[in-house]
Scaffold this motif. Sequence first.
Motif, PDB file in Angstrom:
ATOM      1  N   GLY A   1       0.860  -1.164  -0.125  1.00 35.62           N
ATOM      2  CA  GLY A   1      -0.070   0.104   0.150  1.00 35.62           C
ATOM      3  C   GLY A   1       1.074   1.141  -0.092  1.00 35.62           C
ATOM      4  N   VAL A   2       0.496   2.114  -0.841  1.00 39.13           N
ATOM      5  CA  VAL A   2       1.151   3.429  -0.828  1.00 39.13           C
ATOM      6  C   VAL A   2       0.106   4.604  -0.839  1.00 39.13           C
ATOM      7  N   PRO A   3       0.512   5.706  -0.429  1.00 38.71           N
ATOM      8  CA  PRO A   3      -0.589   6.930  -0.276  1.00 38.71           C
ATOM      9  C   PRO A   3      -0.765   7.714  -1.467  1.00 38.71           C
ATOM     10  N   MET A   4       0.267   7.496  -2.544  1.00 36.22           N
ATOM     11  CA  MET A   4       0.167   8.328  -3.782  1.00 36.22           C
ATOM     12  C   MET A   4      -0.050   7.579  -5.143  1.00 36.22           C
ATOM     13  N   ALA A   5      -0.881   7.727  -5.975  1.00 37.10           N
ATOM     14  CA  ALA A   5      -1.148   7.152  -7.016  1.00 37.10           C
ATOM     15  C   ALA A   5       0.053   7.744  -8.119  1.00 37.10           C
ATOM     16  N   GLY A   6       0.469   6.887  -8.999  1.00 37.03           N
ATOM     17  CA  GLY A   6       1.387   6.972 -10.169  1.00 37.03           C
ATOM     18  C   GLY A   6       2.375   6.185 -10.121  1.00 37.03           C
ATOM     19  N   THR A   7       3.571   6.882 -10.627  1.00 39.21           N
ATOM     20  CA  THR A   7       4.917   6.237 -10.920  1.00 39.21           C
ATOM     21  C   THR A   7       5.814   6.293  -9.607  1.00 39.21           C
ATOM     22  N   TRP A   8       6.298   5.400  -9.321  1.00 38.51           N
ATOM     23  CA  TRP A   8       7.236   5.295  -7.963  1.00 38.51           C
ATOM     24  C   TRP A   8       8.498   4.790  -8.738  1.00 38.51           C
ATOM     25  N   THR A   9       9.617   5.728  -8.391  1.00 36.60           N
ATOM     26  CA  THR A   9      11.007   5.424  -8.782  1.00 36.60           C
ATOM     27  C   THR A   9      11.694   4.664  -7.889  1.00 36.60           C
ATOM     28  N   GLU A  10      12.560   3.596  -8.442  1.00 41.00           N
ATOM     29  CA  GLU A  10      13.191   2.870  -7.612  1.00 41.00           C
ATOM     30  C   GLU A  10      14.558   3.613  -7.492  1.00 41.00           C
ATOM     31  N   VAL A  11      14.745   4.340  -6.267  1.00 46.50           N
ATOM     32  CA  VAL A  11      16.074   5.196  -6.004  1.00 46.50           C
ATOM     33  C   VAL A  11      17.051   4.510  -5.605  1.00 46.50           C
ATOM     34  N   LEU A  12      16.962   3.109  -5.026  1.00 45.35           N
ATOM     35  CA  LEU A  12      18.219   2.413  -4.466  1.00 45.35           C
ATOM     36  C   LEU A  12      17.713   1.150  -4.198  1.00 45.35           C
ATOM     37  N   ASN A  13      18.576   0.159  -4.706  1.00 43.88           N
ATOM     38  CA  ASN A  13      18.547  -1.416  -4.849  1.00 43.88           C
ATOM     39  C   ASN A  13      19.795  -1.900  -4.073  1.00 43.88           C
ATOM     40  N   THR A  14      19.950  -2.434  -3.390  1.00 47.61           N
ATOM     41  CA  THR A  14      21.053  -3.196  -2.606  1.00 47.61           C
ATOM     42  C   THR A  14      21.419  -4.313  -3.365  1.00 47.61           C
ATOM     43  N   ASP A  15      20.512  -4.810  -4.335  1.00 48.36           N
ATOM     44  CA  ASP A  15      20.897  -6.196  -5.219  1.00 48.36           C
ATOM     45  C   ASP A  15      21.452  -5.818  -6.422  1.00 48.36           C
ATOM     46  N   ALA A  16      21.644  -4.489  -6.646  1.00 49.24           N
ATOM     47  CA  ALA A  16      21.851  -3.980  -8.060  1.00 49.24           C
ATOM     48  C   ALA A  16      23.461  -4.596  -8.192  1.00 49.24           C
ATOM     49  N   ALA A  17      23.716  -4.692  -9.502  1.00 42.12           N
ATOM     50  CA  ALA A  17      24.819  -5.361  -9.907  1.00 42.12           C
ATOM     51  C   ALA A  17      26.117  -4.898  -9.570  1.00 42.12           C
ATOM     52  N   HIS A  18      26.174  -3.321  -9.525  1.00 39.31           N
ATOM     53  CA  HIS A  18      27.314  -2.478  -9.549  1.00 39.31           C
ATOM     54  C   HIS A  18      27.845  -2.678  -7.901  1.00 39.31           C
ATOM     55  N   TYR A  19      26.652  -3.152  -7.094  1.00 44.70           N
ATOM     56  CA  TYR A  19      26.911  -3.336  -5.696  1.00 44.70           C
ATOM     57  C   TYR A  19      27.440  -5.063  -5.542  1.00 44.70           C
ATOM     58  N   GLY A  20      27.552  -5.623  -6.443  1.00 49.70           N
ATOM     59  CA  GLY A  20      27.664  -6.982  -6.260  1.00 49.70           C
ATOM     60  C   GLY A  20      26.555  -8.138  -6.103  1.00 49.70           C
ATOM     61  N   GLY A  21      25.436  -7.308  -6.434  1.00 53.25           N
ATOM     62  CA  GLY A  21      24.028  -8.065  -6.428  1.00 53.25           C
ATOM     63  C   GLY A  21      23.694  -8.863  -7.525  1.00 53.25           C
ATOM     64  N   SER A  22      22.587  -9.364  -7.710  1.00 53.84           N
ATOM     65  CA  SER A  22      22.247 -10.226  -8.769  1.00 53.84           C
ATOM     66  C   SER A  22      21.348  -9.528  -9.721  1.00 53.84           C
ATOM     67  N   GLY A  23      21.291  -8.295  -9.327  1.00 55.57           N
ATOM     68  CA  GLY A  23      20.707  -7.327 -10.571  1.00 55.57           C
ATOM     69  C   GLY A  23      19.130  -7.427 -10.726  1.00 55.57           C
ATOM     70  N   VAL A  24      18.329  -8.283  -9.643  1.00 56.62           N
ATOM     71  CA  VAL A  24      16.712  -8.309  -9.868  1.00 56.62           C
ATOM     72  C   VAL A  24      16.548  -6.991  -9.462  1.00 56.62           C
ATOM     73  N   GLY A  25      15.561  -6.104 -10.167  1.00 56.93           N
ATOM     74  CA  GLY A  25      14.939  -5.074  -9.721  1.00 56.93           C
ATOM     75  C   GLY A  25      13.507  -4.765 -10.494  1.00 56.93           C
ATOM     76  N   ASN A  26      13.347  -3.398 -10.640  1.00 55.45           N
ATOM     77  CA  ASN A  26      12.233  -2.745 -11.143  1.00 55.45           C
ATOM     78  C   ASN A  26      12.058  -2.166 -12.373  1.00 55.45           C
ATOM     79  N   LEU A  27      13.323  -2.128 -13.153  1.00 51.27           N
ATOM     80  CA  LEU A  27      13.489  -1.611 -14.346  1.00 51.27           C
ATOM     81  C   LEU A  27      13.346   0.105 -14.120  1.00 51.27           C
ATOM     82  N   GLY A  28      13.823   0.516 -12.837  1.00 50.73           N
ATOM     83  CA  GLY A  28      13.815   1.851 -12.675  1.00 50.73           C
ATOM     84  C   GLY A  28      12.474   2.157 -12.081  1.00 50.73           C
ATOM     85  N   ALA A  29      11.327   1.734 -12.186  1.00 46.71           N
ATOM     86  CA  ALA A  29      10.239   2.397 -11.649  1.00 46.71           C
ATOM     87  C   ALA A  29       9.154   1.449 -11.755  1.00 46.71           C
TER      88      ALA A  29
END
Length: 727
Positions: free
Chosen positions: A668-696
């Motif tokens: 649940g979120v309070p606002m409708a629309g697009t929510w941007t993925e601003v940080l993902n600790t699983d990002a490949a450049h951190y050493g993660g697997s790269g699973v994410g949300n394609l930016g938003a």
Amino acid sequence: MADGALIHRLETGTLSDPYALLGPHTDRAETIIRAFKPAADRVDVIKRKGRKPVLELTRVTDSGLFEGRIKTSALNGAYDLITHYGDTPHRAADPYAFAPNIGGLDLHLLTEGRHRHLYRVLGAQIMDRDDVSGTRFALWAPSATGVSVVGDFNGWNAVQHPMATRGGSGIWEVFIPGVADGAAYKYVIRDQSGTTGPYKADPVGFGAEIRPNSASVVRALPARHWGDSDWMQSRAPKQRRDAPISIYEVHLSSWQRDAPHCFLSYRDIAERLIPYVQNLGFTHIELMPITEHPFDGSWGYQPIGLFAPTARFGTPSDFRAFIDAFHQAGIGVLLDWVPAHFPSDEHGLAQFDGTHLYEHADPKQGFHPDWNTLIFNFGRQEVVNYLISNARFWLEEYHLDGLRVDAVASMLYRDYSREDGEWIPNADGGNQNWEAVAFLQAMNRDAYLSLDGIMTVAEESTAWPGVSQPTDNNGLGFGYKWNMGWMNDTLEYMSEDPINRRYHHHKMTFGIDYAFSENYILPLSHDEVVHGKGSLIAKMPGDEWQKFANLRAYYGFMWAHPGKKLLFMGCEFGQTGEWRADDQLSWDQAGRAPHKGVATLVGDLNAGYRATPALHELDFDPSGFEWVEGGAQADNVIAFLRWDAAKQSPLLCVCNFSPVPRHDYKLGVPMAGTWTEVLNTDAAHYGGSGVGNLGARHTVADPRHGQPHSLPVNLPPLATVWFSPKS
């Protein structure tokens, strides 16, 4: 011939008024001059601006008392003494031609224990008197029968330079011409029986020798030009409760070394540490204690020289330059301050004047069983004044931005680490140490009222109420308190295998129940990576990939959680070995994957933290936090919102502490629309697997968790993801 009783007291070191015997004594037409030079062969008197002696003094005692008479008109003013040691003459002004000059107001305030600038009076003060350069020595030793100064300048002779007591103040002083910056010295103190104890270092000494030597060192504290005026004028809002505060805790001895047993200097450390901290994005550093200490293994937590930055890394001027450089780089500097206890080394404060002057006499109040150290007598006003003045000294003279007070709990409770019968209740029969409470309140009041923009932090491990509340509201008056409960609970959770975490879910959520009761700092400190506890990365379960994924997820959770942040050095790149205070960090690991990925993440976390008002503006206001999903223990998922003060730009933090990726997980979120993925600790450049949300991700019309909309998100394994609504 001088009075025999005075001579005897001079020779035995118990002459409390050496000016009654030594120096010039004018009787109308004649001036008698006496000098005590035990090792001298001859002593001559010469006019201050003269070229030839006007009088040769006669040795009148085997112990080295010299005396002579001269017409006052022939002397006609100031004079020097030429002391001959064999064929080597030494010219200097007569110390006892300079009367004591500590003023009456200073003596009054010192006697009452109300002199907040005690360090401007006591200690070794370099000064000029009547155009003569030298050092005035002054100390508090009310039960002493005699005090003298020994040092390089007098061959460490225990009786050559007796000090004068100033009435009933307990203050002793003497001005010794020619003693300059860099001179080593100690005090010889005789107790009530006239017995000489161990030579003592100066309680207000500004410098010290490098261990194992233990003398104080005369050091000037010049009003040198500071280059940090911009920082000092603007630091107040940077240290307020609504500011982003992210602290890098540093042990200077072991952060970095060029050789195994060689310390870097304050200046060299600053040159290397400043760009490193800037790159990681920390707002402050916190120095583990740098007050002079005899034992490396105490890490500075058993200080002897409370007014001296340790000589291990250089001089007081070097330490000032260190702080100045950090401030010019826009980084605050906090200092670990230790008023809770001090070591019993014989050259220190223990039984300083033959009595329990600074410490409690009864070991049930004056001895720490945990650390085998002594406890300050917080019921003695002069001792309290000494400590409060010391706190002000570091904040004022060295421009430090704050003090983190160590072991506060040990001060607050009379029964701390004691069994029944090993402690003395207070007057009401309780275990509270009200004298220590009053001291902490007074220290905080003085600091906050006198020094603009500073901060004080308590390491307090119990539920004592109001640690970070104002003193006029019965609080202790600290600005912030370490959240030890949060640290213990969350580390226990993270150490569990993910399959078992569902049974410990409350350890990650319980902190919110009390998160707003104090102004908390979330600490992952040195205490968690030493004494067999292992490193942070070693606490994480699983194989290497999982360990690093867990650590990154934990950091993402920590930086989003209410409370300011503190991280111990080495943890920023996931050092695998336990911290060793006698060696540098494992810098060979720092530049390699997956360690480098952790450091990159910490830098991004700090950048996001500083740039996102929702992550710091309402840290201590319940309205700044809102649960989205706090009960999904079966999934090992936690989700919450952080709100900014304007309530317009929330941040959604979602943690998946399971190794199972979860797709289209609705929150649940309070606002409708697009929510941007601003940080993902699983990002490949951190050493993660790269699973994410394609930016938003985009919301759907499906109310959940008490919110009007849902956001279906992909949750990477063992990861934390931050989302922000697109404006």
